[in-house]
Design a protein around this motif. Structure first.
Motif, PDB file in Angstrom:
ATOM      1  N   GLY A 113       0.820  -1.203   0.000  1.00 31.40           N
ATOM      2  CA  GLY A 113       0.000   0.000   0.000  1.00 31.40           C
ATOM      3  C   GLY A 113       0.854   1.253   0.000  1.00 31.40           C
ATOM      4  O   GLY A 113       2.060   1.222   0.254  1.00 31.40           O
ATOM      5  N   ASN A 114       0.222   2.365  -0.301  1.00 33.09           N
ATOM      6  CA  ASN A 114       0.865   3.677  -0.394  1.00 33.09           C
ATOM      7  C   ASN A 114       0.797   4.367   0.970  1.00 33.09           C
ATOM      8  O   ASN A 114      -0.272   4.531   1.541  1.00 33.09           O
ATOM      9  CB  ASN A 114       0.140   4.502  -1.465  1.00 33.09           C
ATOM     10  N   SER A 153       3.113   6.107  -5.523  1.00 32.82           N
ATOM     11  CA  SER A 153       2.464   5.160  -6.435  1.00 32.82           C
ATOM     12  C   SER A 153       3.357   4.888  -7.638  1.00 32.82           C
ATOM     13  O   SER A 153       3.473   3.743  -8.105  1.00 32.82           O
ATOM     14  CB  SER A 153       1.114   5.708  -6.897  1.00 32.82           C
ATOM     15  N   PRO A 194      -0.571   0.515  -6.364  1.00 30.69           N
ATOM     16  CA  PRO A 194      -1.192   0.186  -5.080  1.00 30.69           C
ATOM     17  C   PRO A 194      -2.685   0.451  -5.132  1.00 30.69           C
ATOM     18  O   PRO A 194      -3.142   1.396  -5.774  1.00 30.69           O
ATOM     19  CB  PRO A 194      -0.499   1.141  -4.101  1.00 30.69           C
TER      20      PRO A 194
END
Length: 292
Positions: free
Chosen positions: A164-165, A189, A200
């Protein structure tokens, strides 16, 4: 890459990649044979007053425990887009006003998340423990750290973990201008796409500090906002026992656990995972990760 925003052409490519990455199959992808329990829709926080729709079919869960350990080659999963209908495209997520705090209705399942990494001192140890127990987790990476440790990001993705970001430099987003928020999210990203080939689909604001612009820009890049149910406070190095106790006391269906694999001395976080993970599994919890 410079700190200023990407040129329009590169930004367009990244947004297209986000749309492609969000095209996923509407069945479960598991390490087990077919027949694993099916979808469970994400629900928004209790303050939202009920479940929040996250698409027509709803998001699903990748179960992450099997009865036997696998070799590294067998352990690695196929891309989550496997099996998607030809030409299928999923719309960008709606703009939410609150992040997901839990993943209810998943049966006896929990989600483990790790923020701020990757860090070559601690992330490999966490990956090793997860691999030993054949479970997957979510890693919310900072773009700057990901750039320094691209091999670790590729290892996370190869092992089937969700990446994830978590912004580029871990700022307090509520103090930034919209353009600065966009840069933090966009650059990260871009780094994840460059490193793993996939954008992500999940975003977590540093310090859990959200605002309207953060939700809007995250959704623009095809990501859903996710927070946590249990904060282990491992960032304050309270002692391994306290981190373990926080997880076990907070255990429950749909619980999202927050830990860190970078940002300081995370040896307690590493040791705590080694202790509580076998206990959760022996108590019948499945360790799962969401997908869209």
């Amino acid at each position: 890459m410079k700190k200023d925003e990407m040129i329009p052409g590169r930004r367009a490519v990244l947004r297209i990649a986000a749309c492609l990455g969000a095209a996923v199959t509407t069945r479960l992808l598991t390490a087990e044979p077919a027949g694993t329990p099916g979808h469970a829709a994400l629900a928004s926080p209790a303050a939202d007053g009920g479940a929040a729709a996250a698409g027509a079919a709803g998001p699903g869960v990748v179960e992450t425990r099997s009865s036997a350990l696998r070799t590294p080659a067998a352990y690695r999963l196929q891309p989550l887009t496997e099996g998607a209908p030809p030409g299928y495209r999923r719309a960008a997520p709606p703009v939410r006003e609150k992040p997901f705090l839990e993943l209810p209705d998943l049966g006896h399942s929990m989600v483990l998340t790790f923020d701020d990494g990757p860090d070559p001192r601690y992330t490999p140890q966490i990956l090793r423990t997860l691999r030993e127990h054949d479970v997957r987790a979510m890693f919310f990476v900072c773009g700057e750290m990901a750039g320094y440790n691209q091999d670790l990001v590729r290892e996370m993705a190869g092992d089937g973990h969700i990446i994830g970001n978590h912004t580029w430099s871990h700022p307090l987003m509520t103090k930034l201008t919209p353009s600065a928020i966009r840069s933090e999210i966009e650059r990260t990203s871009e780094m994840i796409v460059k490193t793993t080939g996939a954008p992500p689909l999940w975003f977590r604001a540093p310090y859990g500090a959200w605002n309207k612009h953060t939700f809007e820009i995250g959704a623009e890049f095809g990501m859903e906002p996710v927070a946590w149910t249990v904060d282990t406070l491992d960032w304050a190095t309270p002692g391994t026992d306290k981190v373990v106790r926080a997880v076990l006391d907070g255990a429950g269906p749909g619980v999202i656990v927050l830990q860190h694999d970078a940002g300081g001395n995370r040896s307690q976080s590493v040791a705590a995972l080694r202790r509580y993970l076998p206990t959760l599994l022996s108590d019948g919890y499945r360790i799962a990760v969401p997908y869209r």
